[in-house]
Design an enzyme around this catalytic site. Structure first.
Site, PDB file in Angstrom:
ATOM      1  N   GLY A  15       0.822  -1.223   0.000  1.00 12.57           N
ATOM      2  CA  GLY A  15       0.000   0.000   0.000  1.00 12.57           C
ATOM      3  C   GLY A  15       0.846   1.257   0.000  1.00 12.57           C
ATOM      4  N   ALA A  18       2.840   2.728  -5.229  1.00 15.76           N
ATOM      5  CA  ALA A  18       2.532   1.775  -6.309  1.00 15.76           C
ATOM      6  C   ALA A  18       1.210   1.049  -6.048  1.00 15.76           C
ATOM      7  CB  ALA A  18       3.668   0.769  -6.448  1.00 15.76           C
ATOM      8  N   LYS A  80       5.802  21.978 -11.049  1.00 18.41           N
ATOM      9  CA  LYS A  80       7.149  21.710 -11.554  1.00 18.41           C
ATOM     10  C   LYS A  80       7.178  21.991 -13.061  1.00 18.41           C
ATOM     11  CE  LYS A  80      10.326  17.905 -12.328  1.00 18.41           C
ATOM     12  NZ  LYS A  80      10.651  16.501 -12.104  1.00 18.41           N
TER      13      LYS A  80
HETATM   14  P1  FAD Z   1       6.877   0.983  -0.906  1.00 19.75           P
HETATM   15  O1  FAD Z   1       6.561   2.398  -0.674  1.00 19.75           O
HETATM   16  O2  FAD Z   1       8.095   0.439  -0.221  1.00 19.75           O
HETATM   17  O3  FAD Z   1       5.613   0.138  -0.460  1.00 19.75           O
HETATM   18  C1  FAD Z   1       5.701  -1.228  -0.224  1.00 19.75           C
HETATM   19  C2  FAD Z   1       4.412  -1.714   0.413  1.00 19.75           C
HETATM   20  O4  FAD Z   1       4.463  -3.122   0.522  1.00 19.75           O
HETATM   21  C3  FAD Z   1       4.166  -1.169   1.806  1.00 19.75           C
HETATM   22  O5  FAD Z   1       2.805  -0.830   1.963  1.00 19.75           O
HETATM   23  C4  FAD Z   1       4.487  -2.340   2.706  1.00 19.75           C
HETATM   24  O6  FAD Z   1       3.777  -2.320   3.904  1.00 19.75           O
HETATM   25  C5  FAD Z   1       4.042  -3.503   1.820  1.00 19.75           C
HETATM   26  N1  FAD Z   1       4.663  -4.780   2.173  1.00 19.75           N
HETATM   27  C6  FAD Z   1       5.927  -5.194   1.967  1.00 19.75           C
HETATM   28  N2  FAD Z   1       6.116  -6.422   2.479  1.00 19.75           N
HETATM   29  C7  FAD Z   1       4.928  -6.808   3.002  1.00 19.75           C
HETATM   30  C8  FAD Z   1       4.471  -7.965   3.704  1.00 19.75           C
HETATM   31  N3  FAD Z   1       5.287  -8.983   3.977  1.00 19.75           N
HETATM   32  N4  FAD Z   1       3.199  -7.997   4.108  1.00 19.75           N
HETATM   33  C9  FAD Z   1       2.344  -6.976   3.867  1.00 19.75           C
HETATM   34  N5  FAD Z   1       2.720  -5.848   3.223  1.00 19.75           N
HETATM   35  C10 FAD Z   1       3.991  -5.767   2.809  1.00 19.75           C
HETATM   36  N6  FAD Z   1       9.824   8.516  -7.618  1.00 19.75           N
HETATM   37  C11 FAD Z   1       9.395   9.583  -8.306  1.00 19.75           C
HETATM   38  O7  FAD Z   1       8.551   9.448  -9.188  1.00 19.75           O
HETATM   39  N7  FAD Z   1       9.894  10.826  -8.043  1.00 19.75           N
HETATM   40  C12 FAD Z   1      10.870  11.046  -7.137  1.00 19.75           C
HETATM   41  O8  FAD Z   1      11.272  12.181  -6.917  1.00 19.75           O
HETATM   42  C13 FAD Z   1      11.390   9.910  -6.443  1.00 19.75           C
HETATM   43  N8  FAD Z   1      12.389  10.035  -5.550  1.00 19.75           N
HETATM   44  C14 FAD Z   1      12.899   8.912  -4.955  1.00 19.75           C
HETATM   45  C15 FAD Z   1      14.025   9.018  -4.145  1.00 19.75           C
HETATM   46  C16 FAD Z   1      14.598   7.877  -3.605  1.00 19.75           C
HETATM   47  C17 FAD Z   1      15.828   7.988  -2.764  1.00 19.75           C
HETATM   48  C18 FAD Z   1      14.003   6.609  -3.813  1.00 19.75           C
HETATM   49  C19 FAD Z   1      14.569   5.370  -3.183  1.00 19.75           C
HETATM   50  C20 FAD Z   1      12.882   6.509  -4.599  1.00 19.75           C
HETATM   51  C21 FAD Z   1      12.337   7.642  -5.190  1.00 19.75           C
HETATM   52  N9  FAD Z   1      11.246   7.549  -6.033  1.00 19.75           N
HETATM   53  C22 FAD Z   1      10.807   8.640  -6.710  1.00 19.75           C
HETATM   54  C23 FAD Z   1      10.573   6.260  -6.189  1.00 19.75           C
HETATM   55  C24 FAD Z   1       9.337   6.206  -5.319  1.00 19.75           C
HETATM   56  O9  FAD Z   1       9.674   6.404  -3.971  1.00 19.75           O
HETATM   57  C25 FAD Z   1       8.715   4.820  -5.455  1.00 19.75           C
HETATM   58  O10 FAD Z   1       8.572   4.508  -6.801  1.00 19.75           O
HETATM   59  C26 FAD Z   1       7.345   4.806  -4.891  1.00 19.75           C
HETATM   60  O11 FAD Z   1       7.343   5.284  -3.596  1.00 19.75           O
HETATM   61  C27 FAD Z   1       6.750   3.425  -4.952  1.00 19.75           C
HETATM   62  O12 FAD Z   1       7.143   2.634  -3.905  1.00 19.75           O
HETATM   63  P2  FAD Z   1       6.393   1.245  -3.764  1.00 19.75           P
HETATM   64  O13 FAD Z   1       4.954   1.517  -3.525  1.00 19.75           O
HETATM   65  O14 FAD Z   1       6.781   0.385  -4.885  1.00 19.75           O
HETATM   66  O15 FAD Z   1       7.076   0.630  -2.453  1.00 19.75           O
END
Ligand code: FAD
Length: 506
Positions: A15, A18, A80
């Site tokens: 959550g 993504a 932006k």
């Molecule tokens: P996460 O935010 O890590 O979410 C993962 C989810 O999975 C969480 O809800 C967690 O609870 C759940 N989960 C994991 N394991 C389990 C489990 N075992 N059981 C239940 N739930 C679980 N993107 C941009 O477009 N612009 C930017 O300026 C930008 N800057 C960034 C800077 C940095 C340093 C980094 C590292 C990334 C940046 N990004 C940027 C990328 C952006 O942060 C990510 O693409 C975005 O936040 C998506 O993350 P996610 O949802 O894939 O993962």
């Protein structure tokens, strides 16, 4: 066809940005025929960075039917107009990758060829005089303007800075009203079918099992389904993009809130500065091979323009791509599908294009190998094109002040990128390949901005006598700067259009 093969129940694991972006598009487009469950664990939490975006985010939000002002209010958003790159070509250099067109294209010949000739003749110096976005950004001005009145020229093309965690929360509220079921809990086991290895259910710590036909892995860098369960494999790109760490820290807001992201190169990485309504997001992306974590942290703290609001947080990553974004009945979206550093703010875009691609190829009658292969082909190309654009920034440096930059200059680059650079250098031409995200004008800005001057321009330009060329350029320059001067200040626009309630009471 049997009932079991139909895809009626979708389980989204995660959550973060993504997970909720994926849930939002799925429920909006296919919510009537699908049961959508999202599982997330507050205990595990989200990565919690990611604040700068690119213009397609606007169309995505429009597609969902979100009200722009409400969305910006709720996420403390700002505007932006581009990214200012500082110290990338040489120390002290600065250029902007501004969104939108430059000048006016002619049939079969883009504007930059006219500018290249004018530059050779000494009639013009600064390419960015012909970017309306740049002229507005320079003066911290913005309003919503599709075209410049009374002349046939494009207006401002923009994206947002926002708090990505608040974006996820905003989408969560919206998704829940449309029927997405959120389940809180930590997944401890993943069950697969013995016959084909497809995932059948995820099991929470509590013992509860959540079954599904299709699983979307949005578990971030945990890659719980696509990697930990299906062992899909990862292609490592760190030989091209050696940064593998980031320190992130928020600081107090600085006025004026500038309508652009800043990317400032340092000795072995680069610093971002992203202004929101209530604070500024900062971070330092760096390579641990060339810079220790402690020194990089100290460098970031010494280069903030306002007091820090928290302790810096270290995030580790490995640049690359999952070998298949879709494997069996798991589609990986977000950080689970690969990671490209945020230099051109592409991660949230990749999430949105990934879920759009899944909606377009939705396997409602069952998962077909041909559809999976096509999805993976498109995703891989998209990742590679963006990767090449990011590598360009490193490869084109002329900095020699550190081993990091010297190594970047000398590294071997992907063949497609090498071809693109060679063509531009020799002829001034750039082509957009297939559905490549970045347009020629984006490539041109980085190449010119970092000191690559083409040896030639297109001969169509010679149809315009030098005097008329000079008149055209001075007309465009005057229109852009005069129109920009009349726009409201960005701060004023935010106040009138979308000031967050918390700012009103501050
Ligand atoms: P996460 O935010 O890590 O979410 C993962 C989810 O999975 C969480 O809800 C967690 O609870 C759940 N989960 C994991 N394991 C389990 C489990 N075992 N059981 C239940 N739930 C679980 N993107 C941009 O477009 N612009 C930017 O300026 C930008 N800057 C960034 C800077 C940095 C340093 C980094 C590292 C990334 C940046 N990004 C940027 C990328 C952006 O942060 C990510 O693409 C975005 O936040 C998506 O993350 P996610 O949802 O894939 O993962």
């Amino acid at each position: 066809m049997t009932e079991q093969q139909l895809v009626k129940e979708v389980v989204i694991v995660g959550g973060g940005t993504a997970g909720w972006i994926s849930a939002a598009l799925l429920v909006k487009m296919l919510g009537k025929s699908l049961k959508i469950t999202l599982v997330e664990s507050e205990e595990i939490g989200i990565v919690g960075v990611g604040e700068a975006t690119i213009p397609p985010v606007i169309h995505f939000n429009e597609g969902l039917g979100l009200d722009e002002a409400t969305f910006l209010k709720e996420t403390f958003g700002s505007i932006k107009l581009g990214i200012q790159f500082e110290n990338w070509g040489q120390q002290g250099d600065s250029y902007m990758h501004a969104f939108g067109n430059f000048g006016k294209d002619y049939p079969f010949c883009t504007f930059h060829h006219f500018w290249l000739k004018a530059k050779q003749l000494g009639l013009s110096d600064n390419f960015w005089d012909y970017s309306f976005n740049y002229q507005a950004a320079l003066q911290n001005r913005f309003t919503k303007l599709d075209s410049i009145p009374n002349v046939n020229l494009q207006g401002l093309v923009y994206a947002y800075h926002f708090d990505a965690a608040l974006y996820a929360q905003f989408l969560r509220r919206w998704c829940e009203t449309l029927g997405v079921v959120r389940v809180e809990g930590k997944i401890e086991q993943v069950h697969t079918r013995p016959d084909d290895g497809f995932i059948s259910a995820v099991q929470l710590q509590s013992g509860e099992q959540i079954k599904g036909d299709l699983f979307i892995d949005c578990s971030g860098m945990h890659a719980l389904l696509i990697e930990k369960t299906l062992n899909t494999g990862y292609e490592d790109w760190s030989h091209w993009l050696p940064c593998d760490r980031a320190w992130a820290v928020p600081t107090e807001s600085v006025k004026p809130i500038v309508p652009y992201t800043r990317s400032i190169a340092h000795q072995a990485g680069w610093q971002w500065r992203i202004p929101l309504q209530h604070r500024t997001g900062n971070g330092l992306v760096f390579s641990s091979k060339y810079w220790s974590e402690e020194d990089a942290r100290a460098h970031l703290l010494a280069n903030l323009d306002a007091p820090a609001l928290a302790e810096p947080r270290l995030i580790k990553f490995r640049t690359g791509r999952r070998l298949k974004q879709w494997h069996r009945n798991v589609v990986s979206i977000g950080l689970s599908s690969g990671f490209l550093e945020p230099l051109e703010s592409t991660s949230i875009h990749l999430i949105q294009s990934g879920i759009i691609r899944l909606v377009k190829n939705f396997p409602h009658l069952g998962i077909k190998a041909a559809e999976v292969a096509e999805y993976n082909r498109q995703s891989q190309l998209e990742f590679e094109h963006i990767r090449d654009f990011i590598i360009l920034h490193y490869k084109l440096t002329q900095r020699t002040d550190s081993k990091f930059w010297r190594d970047c200059q000398q590294m071997e680059i992907p063949e497609r990128l090498a071809r693109k650079m060679e063509l531009f250098q020799a002829t001034g031409k750039v082509y957009r390949e297939q559905d490549e995200l970045f347009s020629p004008i984006a490539w041109i800005q980085v190449m010119l901005g970092q000191g690559m001057v083409p040896q030639d321009y297109h001969p169509i330009v010679n149809a315009l006598p030098a005097e008329q060329l000079s008149e055209l350029l001075s007309y465009l320059k005057t229109i852009y700067s005069a129109t920009a001067t009349k726009l409201p200040q960005h701060d004023e626009f935010l106040k009138q259009f979308c000031q967050s309630d918390a700012m009103n009471t501050a």
